[in-house]
Scaffold this motif. Structure first.
Motif, PDB file in Angstrom:
ATOM      1  N   ASP A  73     -12.368  44.018  -6.233  1.00  0.00           N
ATOM      2  CA  ASP A  73     -12.720  45.395  -6.584  1.00  0.00           C
ATOM      3  C   ASP A  73     -12.661  46.314  -5.375  1.00  0.00           C
ATOM      4  OD1 ASP A  73     -13.106  44.614  -9.180  1.00  0.00           O
ATOM      5  OD2 ASP A  73     -15.297  44.539  -9.069  1.00  0.00           O
ATOM      6  N   ALA A  74     -12.900  45.734  -4.189  1.00  0.00           N
ATOM      7  CA  ALA A  74     -12.858  46.522  -2.950  1.00  0.00           C
ATOM      8  C   ALA A  74     -11.441  46.624  -2.387  1.00  0.00           C
ATOM      9  CB  ALA A  74     -13.793  45.908  -1.910  1.00  0.00           C
ATOM     10  N   GLY A  75     -10.457  46.092  -3.136  1.00  0.00           N
ATOM     11  CA  GLY A  75      -9.057  46.233  -2.718  1.00  0.00           C
ATOM     12  C   GLY A  75      -8.522  45.088  -1.879  1.00  0.00           C
ATOM     13  N   MET A  76      -9.220  43.938  -1.904  1.00  0.00           N
ATOM     14  CA  MET A  76      -8.771  42.815  -1.092  1.00  0.00           C
ATOM     15  C   MET A  76      -7.559  42.146  -1.727  1.00  0.00           C
ATOM     16  SD  MET A  76      -9.964  42.112   1.784  1.00  0.00           S
ATOM     17  CE  MET A  76      -9.725  40.908   3.098  1.00  0.00           C
ATOM     18  N   THR A  77      -6.620  41.774  -0.891  1.00  0.00           N
ATOM     19  CA  THR A  77      -5.387  41.110  -1.299  1.00  0.00           C
ATOM     20  C   THR A  77      -5.107  39.976  -0.319  1.00  0.00           C
ATOM     21  OG1 THR A  77      -4.059  42.560   0.099  1.00  0.00           O
ATOM     22  CG2 THR A  77      -4.412  43.264  -2.196  1.00  0.00           C
ATOM     23  N   LEU A  78      -4.076  39.197  -0.586  1.00  0.00           N
ATOM     24  CA  LEU A  78      -3.655  38.193   0.386  1.00  0.00           C
ATOM     25  C   LEU A  78      -3.268  38.861   1.701  1.00  0.00           C
ATOM     26  CD1 LEU A  78      -2.805  35.427   1.389  1.00  0.00           C
ATOM     27  CD2 LEU A  78      -0.715  35.618   0.034  1.00  0.00           C
ATOM     28  N   GLU A  79      -2.545  39.962   1.613  1.00  0.00           N
ATOM     29  CA  GLU A  79      -2.145  40.682   2.820  1.00  0.00           C
ATOM     30  C   GLU A  79      -3.357  41.097   3.648  1.00  0.00           C
ATOM     31  OE1 GLU A  79       0.259  42.388   5.656  1.00  0.00           O
ATOM     32  OE2 GLU A  79       0.977  41.287   3.898  1.00  0.00           O
ATOM     33  N   ARG A  80      -4.360  41.669   2.987  1.00  0.00           N
ATOM     34  CA  ARG A  80      -5.575  42.119   3.681  1.00  0.00           C
ATOM     35  C   ARG A  80      -6.372  40.927   4.223  1.00  0.00           C
ATOM     36  NH1 ARG A  80      -7.251  46.690   5.458  1.00  0.00           N
ATOM     37  NH2 ARG A  80      -9.123  47.055   4.220  1.00  0.00           N
ATOM     38  N   THR A  81      -6.335  39.820   3.532  1.00  0.00           N
ATOM     39  CA  THR A  81      -7.022  38.620   4.018  1.00  0.00           C
ATOM     40  C   THR A  81      -6.405  38.148   5.326  1.00  0.00           C
ATOM     41  OG1 THR A  81      -7.599  37.963   1.758  1.00  0.00           O
ATOM     42  CG2 THR A  81      -7.636  36.240   3.448  1.00  0.00           C
ATOM     43  N   LEU A  82      -5.086  38.152   5.387  1.00  0.00           N
ATOM     44  CA  LEU A  82      -4.421  37.777   6.630  1.00  0.00           C
ATOM     45  C   LEU A  82      -4.692  38.802   7.730  1.00  0.00           C
ATOM     46  CD1 LEU A  82      -0.982  36.476   5.288  1.00  0.00           C
ATOM     47  CD2 LEU A  82      -3.000  35.139   5.947  1.00  0.00           C
ATOM     48  N   GLN A  83      -4.798  40.075   7.361  1.00  0.00           N
ATOM     49  CA  GLN A  83      -5.159  41.102   8.343  1.00  0.00           C
ATOM     50  C   GLN A  83      -6.552  40.861   8.905  1.00  0.00           C
ATOM     51  OE1 GLN A  83      -4.702  44.953   6.490  1.00  0.00           O
ATOM     52  NE2 GLN A  83      -2.481  44.738   6.264  1.00  0.00           N
ATOM     53  N   LEU A  84      -7.482  40.438   8.046  1.00  0.00           N
ATOM     54  CA  LEU A  84      -8.837  40.153   8.503  1.00  0.00           C
ATOM     55  C   LEU A  84      -8.819  39.012   9.522  1.00  0.00           C
ATOM     56  CD1 LEU A  84     -12.002  40.137   6.289  1.00  0.00           C
ATOM     57  CD2 LEU A  84     -11.673  38.349   7.997  1.00  0.00           C
ATOM     58  N   ALA A  85      -8.064  37.970   9.222  1.00  0.00           N
ATOM     59  CA  ALA A  85      -7.951  36.854  10.160  1.00  0.00           C
ATOM     60  C   ALA A  85      -7.348  37.314  11.484  1.00  0.00           C
ATOM     61  CB  ALA A  85      -7.106  35.735   9.551  1.00  0.00           C
ATOM     62  N   ALA A  86      -6.326  38.147  11.408  1.00  0.00           N
ATOM     63  CA  ALA A  86      -5.683  38.643  12.631  1.00  0.00           C
ATOM     64  C   ALA A  86      -6.635  39.492  13.462  1.00  0.00           C
ATOM     65  CB  ALA A  86      -4.433  39.452  12.265  1.00  0.00           C
ATOM     66  N   ALA A 118       0.825  33.503   7.758  1.00  0.00           N
ATOM     67  CA  ALA A 118      -0.473  32.859   7.997  1.00  0.00           C
ATOM     68  C   ALA A 118      -0.568  32.346   9.428  1.00  0.00           C
ATOM     69  CB  ALA A 118      -0.685  31.727   7.004  1.00  0.00           C
ATOM     70  N   LYS A 119       0.502  31.735   9.879  1.00  0.00           N
ATOM     71  CA  LYS A 119       0.529  31.229  11.254  1.00  0.00           C
ATOM     72  C   LYS A 119       0.381  32.388  12.248  1.00  0.00           C
ATOM     73  CE  LYS A 119       1.360  27.730  14.143  1.00  0.00           C
ATOM     74  NZ  LYS A 119       0.442  26.595  14.279  1.00  0.00           N
ATOM     75  N   ALA A 120       1.087  33.482  11.998  1.00  0.00           N
ATOM     76  CA  ALA A 120       1.007  34.645  12.878  1.00  0.00           C
ATOM     77  C   ALA A 120      -0.381  35.270  12.883  1.00  0.00           C
ATOM     78  CB  ALA A 120       2.050  35.684  12.458  1.00  0.00           C
TER      79      ALA A 120
END
Length: 263
Positions: A73-86, A118-120
């Motif tokens: 609901d807050a707009g989280m996606t796979l892309e944003r999840t990887l951004q969080l990790a980065a 994911a690796k990046a």
């Protein structure tokens, strides 16, 4: 050697058990989740499990399901999840991150692209709960070739005939699910779990970490005492769901990690 391998080598040399914490990426929003994740290592977390929000989380109980829905609901996606990790990796290049979720978002992105990204982003391992060993060619084998650990779940229903297949291409560690059913549904008991952990350890040199049903420092200590470490997820997510300030969430995590490390 991955960060996960290095962490277990470090813990083994120190005679310590691992404490693994699960949080849902983007719960309740990106910035708060990032603040929590950044604080986990100082709260004693050895390995971070980062949940990938998904619309149909069949292995998860209400607590994790609702966390995923808040994140979506807050707009989280796979892309944003990887951004969080980065973003986390900008300040921490040693704490392992395991991405835990379901295959659909990965499949939609494309396996090769996902593994590269994911690796990046600094992901070290994957737990994909809806891909059985029979589907290893889909993601497990490519992930290991890309330098990511692929962590498999063993459960109370994984008998001696099935166990070798489960362990065949597993790396990093084995995640033993201490109860049958969904996350957050029951409490783990060391007396029940101990013989199962011993059975798995007789079949593999990998560390065996126990999760599901651990919600207090005492339980974390008891479970870590008969395994290589403990995972806590729903209990931490419940603190976030209750709207606790980040510092209170991290203080709770610290109490759990202190319990596991006292084993």
């Amino acid at each position: 050697m991955t960060r996960i391998d290095a962490k277990f080598a470090e813990l083994s040399a120190a005679g310590k058990k691992a404490f693994v914490s699960y949080v849902m990426a983007g719960d309740p929003d990106f910035d708060t989740a990032l603040e929590v994740v950044k604080g986990l290592p100082a709260a004693g977390v050895d390995i971070i499990e980062l949940g990938l929000p998904f619309t149909d989380p069949m292995a998860d109980g209400p607590t994790i399901q609702l966390a995923g829905q808040r994140a979506l609901d807050a707009g989280m996606t796979l892309e944003r999840t990887l951004q969080l990790a980065a973003e986390f990796r900008k300040g921490d290049d040693t704490t392992p991150i395991v991405l835990m979720g379901y295959y659909n978002p990965i499949y939609n992105r494309g396996v090769d692209k996902f593994l590269t990204d994911a690796k990046a982003a600094g992901i070290d391992g994957l737990i994909v709960v809806d891909l059985p060993p029979e589907e290893d060619d889909e993601l497990c084998i490519p992930a290991q070739a890309a330098g990511l650990n692929f962590i498999r779940l063993a459960t109370p229903t994984t008998d001696d005939k099935r166990l070798p297949r489960v362990l065949q291409n597993t790396s990093g560690f084995v995640y033993y699910v201490s109860i049958t059913g969904i996350t957050g549904a029951a409490e783990a008991e060391a007396g029940d779990v101990g013989p199962e952990v011993a059975r798995i350890k007789a079949a593999t040199d990998l560390p065996v970490i126990v999760g599901f049903g651990i919600n207090t420092p005492e339980k974390a200590r008891n479970i870590a005492s008969i395994s290589d470490g403990a995972v806590v997820g729903s209990a931490i997510v419940s603190q976030i769901a209750a709207g606790k300030p980040v510092e209170e969430v991290l203080a709770f995590v610290k109490s759990l990690s202190d319990g596991a490390h006292a084993a």
